[in-house]
Design an enzyme around this catalytic site. Sequence first.
Site, PDB file in Angstrom:
ATOM      1  N   ASP A  37      34.427  41.427  37.336  1.00 53.17           N
ATOM      2  CA  ASP A  37      33.768  40.562  36.592  1.00 53.17           C
ATOM      3  C   ASP A  37      32.097  40.889  36.486  1.00 53.17           C
ATOM      4  OD1 ASP A  37      33.254  37.795  38.958  1.00 53.17           O
ATOM      5  OD2 ASP A  37      33.380  39.919  39.410  1.00 53.17           O
TER       6      ASP A  37
ATOM      7  N   ASP B  47      29.159  43.945  40.895  1.00 47.06           N
ATOM      8  CA  ASP B  47      30.006  44.649  40.302  1.00 47.06           C
ATOM      9  C   ASP B  47      29.613  46.105  39.412  1.00 47.06           C
ATOM     10  OD1 ASP B  47      30.741  41.552  39.765  1.00 47.06           O
ATOM     11  OD2 ASP B  47      32.699  42.755  39.682  1.00 47.06           O
TER      12      ASP B  47
ATOM     13  N   ASN C  76      32.102  35.907  37.037  1.00 43.31           N
ATOM     14  CA  ASN C  76      30.594  35.640  37.103  1.00 43.31           C
ATOM     15  C   ASN C  76      30.174  34.885  35.843  1.00 43.31           C
ATOM     16  OD1 ASN C  76      29.907  36.410  39.828  1.00 43.31           O
ATOM     17  ND2 ASN C  76      30.323  38.579  39.183  1.00 43.31           N
TER      18      ASN C  76
ATOM     19  N   THR D 243      37.272  43.564  41.874  1.00 43.66           N
ATOM     20  CA  THR D 243      35.961  42.879  42.508  1.00 43.66           C
ATOM     21  C   THR D 243      35.749  41.517  42.097  1.00 43.66           C
ATOM     22  OG1 THR D 243      34.468  44.126  40.963  1.00 43.66           O
ATOM     23  CG2 THR D 243      35.023  45.409  43.182  1.00 43.66           C
TER      24      THR D 243
ATOM     25  N   PHE E 189      33.821  33.105  46.295  1.00 44.84           N
ATOM     26  CA  PHE E 189      33.722  32.927  44.838  1.00 44.84           C
ATOM     27  C   PHE E 189      34.834  33.249  44.150  1.00 44.84           C
ATOM     28  CE2 PHE E 189      31.737  32.056  40.876  1.00 44.84           C
ATOM     29  CZ  PHE E 189      32.265  33.075  40.096  1.00 44.84           C
ATOM     30  N   ASN E 190      35.199  34.659  44.129  1.00 48.45           N
ATOM     31  CA  ASN E 190      36.415  35.365  43.529  1.00 48.45           C
ATOM     32  C   ASN E 190      37.748  34.412  43.659  1.00 48.45           C
ATOM     33  OD1 ASN E 190      35.066  37.170  42.329  1.00 48.45           O
ATOM     34  ND2 ASN E 190      35.422  38.785  43.968  1.00 48.45           N
TER      35      ASN E 190
ATOM     36  N   HIS F 189      28.624  42.921  48.083  1.00 46.69           N
ATOM     37  CA  HIS F 189      30.253  42.834  47.929  1.00 46.69           C
ATOM     38  C   HIS F 189      31.087  43.710  47.481  1.00 46.69           C
ATOM     39  CE1 HIS F 189      29.164  38.412  49.227  1.00 46.69           C
ATOM     40  NE2 HIS F 189      28.265  38.538  48.067  1.00 46.69           N
ATOM     41  N   ASP F 190      30.721  44.023  46.342  1.00 45.74           N
ATOM     42  CA  ASP F 190      31.854  44.725  45.413  1.00 45.74           C
ATOM     43  C   ASP F 190      31.412  46.480  45.802  1.00 45.74           C
ATOM     44  OD1 ASP F 190      31.480  42.617  42.473  1.00 45.74           O
ATOM     45  OD2 ASP F 190      32.639  42.483  44.349  1.00 45.74           O
TER      46      ASP F 190
HETATM   47  O1  RIB Z   1      31.933  36.297  46.394  1.00 45.48           O
HETATM   48  C1  RIB Z   1      31.330  37.304  45.865  1.00 45.48           C
HETATM   49  C2  RIB Z   1      32.173  38.088  44.734  1.00 45.48           C
HETATM   50  O2  RIB Z   1      31.963  37.174  43.753  1.00 45.48           O
HETATM   51  C3  RIB Z   1      31.426  39.196  44.006  1.00 45.48           C
HETATM   52  O3  RIB Z   1      32.676  39.885  43.673  1.00 45.48           O
HETATM   53  C4  RIB Z   1      30.561  38.728  43.085  1.00 45.48           C
HETATM   54  O4  RIB Z   1      30.404  39.834  42.130  1.00 45.48           O
HETATM   55  C5  RIB Z   1      31.455  37.527  42.596  1.00 45.48           C
HETATM   56  O5  RIB Z   1      32.502  38.213  41.790  1.00 45.48           O
HETATM   57 CA    CA Z   2      32.308  40.525  41.325  1.00 43.85          CA
END
Ligand code: RIB
Ligand code: CA
Length: 327
Positions: free
Chosen positions: A17, A22, A46, A136, A180-181, A255-256
């Site tokens: 996303d 990413d 996102n 991701t 978030f994801n 994160h990704d």
């Molecule tokens: O929580 C972080 C994740 O949520 C990452 O993948 C960021 O790009 C968002 O997608």
């Molecule tokens: Ca992401």
Amino acid sequence: MDTDSQMGKRAVILDVDAGVDDAFAILLALASPELEVLAITTVSGNVHVDSTTRNVLRILSLLSWGGLPVVAKGEAAPLKKELFTAAKVHGEDGLGDLGDDYYPPLDWGLVSAKPAAGLLPELVAARPGQVTIVSTGPVTNVAKAIMKAPDLMAQAREIVVMGGAIDTAGNIPPLYAAEFNTYVDPDALDRVLKSGIPVTLVPTDVTHGVCLTRDKAREVLTGPGNAVSRFAFDCAQKYMDFNLASEGIDGAYMHDPLTVATVVDPSLVTTVPRRIYVDTREGMTRGMTVPFRYPDNVEGTPNCRTAVTVDSRRFLRMLLGRIGSSR
Ligand code: RIB
Ligand code: CA
């Protein structure tokens, strides 16, 4: 037995996303000789999937080498929930708002006529037991593909997901219960965990341990003559501004790219088998990922592995060594 194709390379599909981190993940994957990137599928998260798809083409437009992966546009909305986006974190365009003129012309010819949920099973079944899906973003595409073609998707080697917050805080205020994801599409992660396909979660338990500071990013990404590393620095500025304003941290959680890195070198993290319950209800704990604490009963039968520790220094050295301006 896991077999890798193409001289031992690990075949992967990136499901993104994009999204600033990413973008770092895509750059790392394409710079990693251990991986063969078969495709990049896009999803709303996102920002809307129209933007995440354009953003993937923007990233690929900066890469002068040939053999770019096919891109497949995916789901515009979560399985059941209203779409929730993070433009305040990643910029209105999802990539730091650098503007169209920042990029070379985009190659829309890379975009498949097939949607992500159609291409995923096709690529997985073409190499039974060999393809790893690295998600991701919200796992809406993967869940849709599993619902559409369960027998084909069952031939995936593994699904590695940046998602969840198990024994630590997530990043969705006010409770910070969810990541978030998973917050965006909890029903999709619930479906993926029930699929029986091997799943590894890379949760905030480890991704909050890998922060790229602005100073380090400036030092390693802004050297002369490397438009790609310069882009990585430039697109991350709003993301870092948000973290500085919200958490007092002048940097960005990776994160990704960590999720991709765990496929390149699994020794970067330690993982444990767990049974994870996903809260799919609306409300304060939507998207919360809760482990069964006492697995000595049938309810505790593991449905995934989750990363619990990370070698942050070694990861950051890999990331910056592979996307830095000196490479
Ligand atoms: O929580 C972080 C994740 O949520 C990452 O993948 C960021 O790009 C968002 O997608
Ligand atoms: Ca992401």
